[in-house]
Design a protein around this motif. Sequence first.
Motif, PDB file in Angstrom:
ATOM      1  N   THR A 103      -9.762   5.374  -0.560  1.00 12.16           N
ATOM      2  CA  THR A 103      -8.932   4.169  -0.667  1.00 12.16           C
ATOM      3  C   THR A 103      -8.887   3.566  -2.069  1.00 12.16           C
ATOM      4  O   THR A 103      -8.177   2.587  -2.288  1.00 12.16           O
ATOM      5  CB  THR A 103      -9.428   3.091   0.312  1.00 12.16           C
ATOM      6  OG1 THR A 103     -10.830   2.871   0.102  1.00 12.16           O
ATOM      7  CG2 THR A 103      -9.207   3.534   1.747  1.00 12.16           C
ATOM      8  N   GLY A 104      -9.629   4.130  -3.000  1.00 14.39           N
ATOM      9  CA  GLY A 104      -9.519   3.651  -4.382  1.00 14.39           C
ATOM     10  C   GLY A 104      -8.247   4.126  -5.063  1.00 14.39           C
ATOM     11  O   GLY A 104      -7.888   3.628  -6.134  1.00 14.39           O
ATOM     12  N   ALA A 105      -7.542   5.085  -4.456  1.00 14.56           N
ATOM     13  CA  ALA A 105      -6.285   5.562  -5.027  1.00 14.56           C
ATOM     14  C   ALA A 105      -5.219   4.483  -4.901  1.00 14.56           C
ATOM     15  O   ALA A 105      -5.048   3.895  -3.834  1.00 14.56           O
ATOM     16  CB  ALA A 105      -5.842   6.836  -4.313  1.00 14.56           C
ATOM     17  N   LYS A 106      -4.500   4.213  -5.982  1.00 12.24           N
ATOM     18  CA  LYS A 106      -3.531   3.121  -5.966  1.00 12.24           C
ATOM     19  C   LYS A 106      -2.212   3.549  -6.584  1.00 12.24           C
ATOM     20  O   LYS A 106      -2.138   4.527  -7.355  1.00 12.24           O
ATOM     21  CB  LYS A 106      -4.082   1.906  -6.702  1.00 12.24           C
ATOM     22  CG  LYS A 106      -4.369   2.146  -8.190  1.00 12.24           C
ATOM     23  CD  LYS A 106      -4.972   0.899  -8.844  1.00 12.24           C
ATOM     24  CE  LYS A 106      -5.263   1.170 -10.323  1.00 12.24           C
ATOM     25  NZ  LYS A 106      -5.849  -0.013 -10.991  1.00 12.24           N
ATOM     26  N   SER A 107      -1.170   2.808  -6.256  1.00 16.59           N
ATOM     27  CA  SER A 107       0.144   3.064  -6.839  1.00 16.59           C
ATOM     28  C   SER A 107       0.197   2.483  -8.247  1.00 16.59           C
ATOM     29  O   SER A 107      -0.678   1.711  -8.653  1.00 16.59           O
ATOM     30  CB  SER A 107       1.237   2.438  -5.975  1.00 16.59           C
ATOM     31  OG  SER A 107       1.304   1.038  -6.207  1.00 16.59           O
TER      32      SER A 107
ATOM     33  N   SER B 285      -6.372   7.211 -10.844  1.00 15.87           N
ATOM     34  CA  SER B 285      -7.077   6.660  -9.682  1.00 15.87           C
ATOM     35  C   SER B 285      -7.043   7.641  -8.513  1.00 15.87           C
ATOM     36  O   SER B 285      -7.991   7.727  -7.732  1.00 15.87           O
ATOM     37  CB  SER B 285      -6.470   5.316  -9.270  1.00 15.87           C
ATOM     38  OG  SER B 285      -5.214   5.474  -8.654  1.00 15.87           O
TER      39      SER B 285
ATOM     40  N   ASN C 126     -10.468   9.644  -6.956  1.00 15.68           N
ATOM     41  CA  ASN C 126     -10.832   9.409  -5.551  1.00 15.68           C
ATOM     42  C   ASN C 126     -10.535  10.623  -4.671  1.00 15.68           C
ATOM     43  O   ASN C 126     -10.517  10.510  -3.451  1.00 15.68           O
ATOM     44  CB  ASN C 126     -10.076   8.189  -5.018  1.00 15.68           C
ATOM     45  CG  ASN C 126     -10.656   6.882  -5.515  1.00 15.68           C
ATOM     46  OD1 ASN C 126     -11.597   6.348  -4.927  1.00 15.68           O
ATOM     47  ND2 ASN C 126     -10.122   6.391  -6.621  1.00 15.68           N
TER      48      ASN C 126
ATOM     49  N   PRO D 252       0.829  -1.208   0.000  1.00 17.57           N
ATOM     50  CA  PRO D 252       0.000   0.000   0.000  1.00 17.57           C
ATOM     51  C   PRO D 252       0.864   1.259   0.000  1.00 17.57           C
ATOM     52  O   PRO D 252       1.857   1.334   0.737  1.00 17.57           O
ATOM     53  CB  PRO D 252      -0.801  -0.106   1.308  1.00 17.57           C
ATOM     54  CG  PRO D 252      -0.656  -1.508   1.756  1.00 17.57           C
ATOM     55  CD  PRO D 252       0.666  -1.991   1.232  1.00 17.57           C
TER      56      PRO D 252
ATOM     57  N   LYS E 169      -3.198  -0.262  -2.959  1.00 20.77           N
ATOM     58  CA  LYS E 169      -4.125   0.828  -2.668  1.00 20.77           C
ATOM     59  C   LYS E 169      -3.896   1.399  -1.279  1.00 20.77           C
ATOM     60  O   LYS E 169      -3.324   0.739  -0.401  1.00 20.77           O
ATOM     61  CB  LYS E 169      -5.572   0.337  -2.786  1.00 20.77           C
ATOM     62  CG  LYS E 169      -5.972  -0.083  -4.191  1.00 20.77           C
ATOM     63  CD  LYS E 169      -7.447  -0.471  -4.253  1.00 20.77           C
ATOM     64  CE  LYS E 169      -7.864  -0.844  -5.666  1.00 20.77           C
ATOM     65  NZ  LYS E 169      -9.315  -1.186  -5.736  1.00 20.77           N
TER      66      LYS E 169
END
Length: 851
Positions: free
Chosen positions: A460-464, A416, A420, A384, A469
Amino acid sequence: MKKIIISLILLLNITFSQTTEEIKNYFKLASDEFNVPAELLEAIAFVNTRWVHIEPEKFEPSCNGQPPAYGIMGLRDDEWFGHSLKEGAKLINLPVEIVKQDPYQNIRAGAALISKIASESGFKKDKIQRIEDYKDIVAKFSGIPQPEIAQIFAYDVYKVLSTGFDGFGIKIEKKEIDMSIFPKDLFEKAGLKIIKPEEINSDDYPPAVWDPSPNYTANRPYTTRIVIHVTQGSFAGSVSWLKNPQSNASAHYVIRSSDGYIVQLVREKDKAWHARCWNSFTLGIEHEGYIENPSVWFTQVMYLESAKLVRNMVNRWAVPVDSNHIIGHNFWQQPQWPIVRQEWDFATYDPASTYPTSCNNHTDPGPGWDWNHYLKLIRGDPTPPTITSTPQSGATNFIAYKSIFITFSLPMDRSSVQANLSITPNDTVTFIWSSDSKTLEIKPNKFWEFSTTYTIKIDTGAKSLYGGKLNAPFILQFTTTQPDIYPPVVEKGFPEGDNISIFAEMKFVFNEIIESASLAGRVKLLDENDQVISITSGKHIIKNDKSIVTFKPASVLLNGKIYKVKFLAGLKDLFGNATSSDYVFTFKTEEGIFQQGVVIDSFETMGPWWKPTLSGSTTGIDPNATDFLITNEKKMNGSYSGKLFYKFTGESGGVVRVYNSSKPNISNADGNIGLWVYGDLSGNQLEFWFYNPDNYIVNLGPVNWYGWKFISYPISSVPGTNKQFHSVVLRQIAGADLEGELYLDDLQRGGKITTANFEKEPIPQNFALHQNYPNPFNSTTIITFEIPEKSHVKLAVYDVLGREVESLIDQNLEPGKYKVSFNANDLPSGVYFYTLKTPKFVKTNKMLLIK
């Protein structure tokens, strides 16, 4: 009669190191001279070189044998791409070597060639042309012999213009471009079909465009590795070369830097000619760019699209995702090479090489290729991401025009994050990402509302980019300041007062950020008769929420004269508050003339000087932001000077010491010990340290000047015997600047500013204008002239188009012989003319500036 000697600075080394501001000015000058749009020149240079001056002898050769490009414009001199280098040099009547070496002349040669092609294409100089009308001219300028690929080059140029670009110091303004100049049917009718992703896809990897090369061998027996290459050239030029039957080179794929666009040249089942004896068992991917400039060419989107391609390939060919199977063309340089080479594939298909070497000797993709990041993109990583840096949540008095910066621990999937992210209350903002996708700038489109509390939430929908996430929502709150109704104020400025060095430059610090556009036409340097003095090197720097305005006189100031700096009313801050009256700073230059002493150290080399971090006396500094080195950025004499840049970590008590281990001996008979110091107006304290034989410290006062000034101290005032000079020291003063930079030049015995009379010579019998010396010159030369009677004298320098670039003298002078220093630091190399004009005499001479 009086003989005025302003300064003689002899520069011997010829170097070319331009800022992007200077390069943009070169594009503008070339545009004016050859009637070619400056923005078109900028975009062509961007596509070819990213505004990097290519000197092939300093760059690694292409691994595929592609002929090199030259200079910022990417000119050519070979049998495949043509001889634009020689053609352009001939058009501007300069030797080819100058066009190779000098960025400005390289741009001029490119512009001249575009103008010639345009003229041959029927362009009329008296008719306004749309920039889109240059499309086929741009394609021809590329030198690419295949018409359809030359059109791809033109497409890339216009795409940059249509989108604009702002990154790594390059800014190309977005323009409204009619991209319908590239319609499908137009190219088909002309037999110049441009291949687009939506039209033709690769069978092996559908996002790629199939554009076959004749250079391959059918039916490659095995696939055990994927080889990463760098083109050492532009995308379109590289595709052109790899489709050239005489090149004996190809690759399976070529990926464009700007957007990750992929062309497939050879089917994966067949052998591309990309890695010599490794071809039988490897797939090859070329990436647009130069290994010498990885930060410019190795873009995040290129990494991403390349990783997607490789992820697809390893799944289909069962290639392990590790550094022994996804390799660079420089794999033979890796420490594991002797071991890995013994594996069956290398041993079988590379039998002719002598262990532990290889048939390959190339160095791409070079040390700038981020293998750790690349392999993570290919594999994916569920770790994460975390947020490592933001403004303090709950902050009050947040300035309403400032951006919010959020830094993540991992490169992020931008879409993403933005999908979000919410702002309450809603406001219009622009998202700006760092090149590594780790830092997000949230910039208000105008400014945040005053006296308002905002909440920024990232869910929490933001991801690398690797797939992990955020573990939990991130929330940041801040409250903006009350309305700002006050105009900007100068809180610190130089010069002002008496005894100012004739080599002074100007620096003014405002208490807030100024709207850049409001500075235009409002900054003036005036002489004692309120006549405007030309200024140059103007900069507007924003630092710590303040505006810093710097500039310098276009020529050296005269001794004992009164000058004024004016900031005319109407300067605005970012909220539109404008000054209602002028700011005026009056100063008088020193009466004395500099008398050269015996130079102990000219700072042409590092010599006996120690870096500050090697001295036990240095304390309270950031070692990563403090150093001493030799540079050609600024110099008083010679070609180099010593540069001391520093950053204190506390509010007081810091010391930066530059120690001279040779400890030169000095005596009272030497008079003074001194050196030229380029001050930074920091307010910190400058010191000389001596041995006598104990340590003796001399406080020379605060650095309260900007530009060059000679600083000296009488040796007789140093007590003791067997005196030695050993250090230049900057001591931190509470309330002074925490960071800055000084330049040091010509440490000497006996040098001083003297009030002695001007040297007298017999009155000349005739008017005369002599040849400048030295000529050719690098940055500074001396112009000598004689007048036999009191006259109004105008001495000015002009470029090849007859435009005045600098007025050196425009005043009444007594009869005598005069020497005037002309400093051309801010002018590009080339031919210039200088004219002496009086009521009874006019003469013009030619001089050559070569940097």
